[in-house]
Write an enzyme that holds these catalytic residues in place. Structure first.
Site, PDB file in Angstrom:
ATOM      1  CG  ASP A  26       5.855  10.958   5.145  1.00 26.03           C
ATOM      2  OD1 ASP A  26       6.080   9.811   4.700  1.00 26.03           O
ATOM      3  OD2 ASP A  26       5.121  11.165   6.124  1.00 26.03           O
ATOM      4  CG  ASN A  43       1.377  13.316   4.547  1.00 28.05           C
ATOM      5  OD1 ASN A  43       0.640  13.524   5.507  1.00 28.05           O
ATOM      6  ND2 ASN A  43       2.609  12.866   4.688  1.00 28.05           N
ATOM      7  CG  ASP A 100       2.826  16.158   7.883  1.00 29.89           C
ATOM      8  OD1 ASP A 100       3.704  16.936   8.300  1.00 29.89           O
ATOM      9  OD2 ASP A 100       2.645  15.025   8.363  1.00 29.89           O
TER      10      ASP A 100
END
Length: 336
Positions: free
Chosen positions: A211, A216, A228
């Protein structure tokens, strides 16, 4: 006590209902810390993440994993991957290890503690930033290619597109007058995605962030920190690169070329994966709508995503699918 929690945390119809302020503090203090009772909820929906004040020390970040989403083994694989990155001095924020453990349990919740890092999302509007991000991702993927995940799944067409499409059709989210349009476009997108995947491309699946968007990554000065890794999975490298691209085709080509120049300094990029950029964009688009629908019983979602599940949302989503179908049929981006 200074509990700074929103009312979305105290609804009585969801697994997180029992994650009260007292439970959060008790969990942290069960590991030997003394909280100053200050709790600040951070921007997280899939899990629950809080900054927790610690007496005479820097606050910690407490992450409570969504019940039923990942097994203990899958979470520990995420933690082990981050530890491997940290061992070679890559800036991945790893969980605090206490008594040789990074994953803990309290009142049925699996949770981990992380150090707090300040910073903001980087801006990818200059070549130097893209070059640096490319270098870091090349190093991350160099580590990710050493061995596969044993417990974490991969990113697949079936899970992200087909299952999402079937769930939305079987639920009552899409307005009746838009179902046919959604069904037709979703099916066409899936067929095109499958055709591209089976067109002779031979991507290598490795452990990736999963992701990897600007939200992030934290930057302060010239330092970057990746956070994350909750969606870390097995997938082709391009999945961690395409979300940095924006603008028209010429702009994306320039951005991608800078990323790959940095990336290739540490790990060789498979250029055949350029054909998969729009494939992964399609998978993310379809998966996102189904993810919102599947989480709609979580009180935090209707409160935070007020625009979802309206006729306007579904009309716009159908338009996005139409545009994405056209993008799938265009030639892939190339490098300078």
């Amino acid at each position: 006590m200074n509990y700074l929690l929103s009312y979305t945390e105290v609804s009585m119809s969801h697994p997180y209902d029992s994650l009260t302020p007292d439970t959060i503090i008790e969990a942290v203090e069960s590991l030997g810390y003394l909280s100053d009772n200050r709790i600040f909820p951070l921007n997280s929906y899939e899990n629950r993440v809080y900054q927790v004040g610690i007496e005479e020390e820097t606050p910690l970040i407490a992450k409570f994993y969504r019940p039923g989403r990942w097994s203990k083994e899958q979470i520990l694989e995420e933690h082990d991957f981050i530890a491997e990155l940290a061992e070679v001095e890559l800036p991945a924020v790893q969980p605090v290890k206490l008594d040789n453990c990074t994953l803990h349990e309290h009142q049925g919740f699996q949770f981990a503690l992380f150090p707090r890092y300040g910073g903001h999302a980087p801006e990818c509007d200059d070549a130097d930033t893209l070059l640096q991000l490319g270098r870091l991702l090349g190093r991350i993927h160099q580590v990710g290619a050493v061995k596969p995940f044993q417990h974490r799944p991969g990113i697949t067409i079936e899970q992200y597109a087909i299952n999402s499409y079937q769930f939305l059709l079987e639920s009552n989210f899409i307005p009746s007058d838009l179902i046919k349009a959604y069904q037709t476009l979703a099916e066409d997108c899936i067929k095109q995605v499958e055709a591209i995947w089976q067109s002779g491309i031979k991507p290598t699946t490795i452990r990736i962030h999963g992701d990897c968007h600007l939200g992030n990554i934290l930057t302060r000065g010239d330092q970057f920190h990746f956070v994350d890794f909750d969606d870390s999975r097995m997938a082709p490298a391009i999945q961690d690169l395409w979300m940095f691209l924006s603008g028209d085709r010429h702009q994306q080509t320039a951005q991608l070329s800078e990323l790959i120049d940095g990336y290739n300094e540490f790990y060789t990029f498979n250029t055949s994966e350029l054909r998969l950029i729009e494939v992964f964009r399609t998978l993310r688009l379809m998966h996102y709508s189904a993810w919102l629908a599947k989480r709609w019983d979580d009180p935090a979602f209707p409160h935070s995503f007020t625009w979802f599940n309206t006729p306007r949302y579904w009309a716009d989503h159908i338009l996005e699918l139409r545009e994405q179908l056209a993008a799938l049929q265009e030639p892939p981006l190339s490098l300078f």
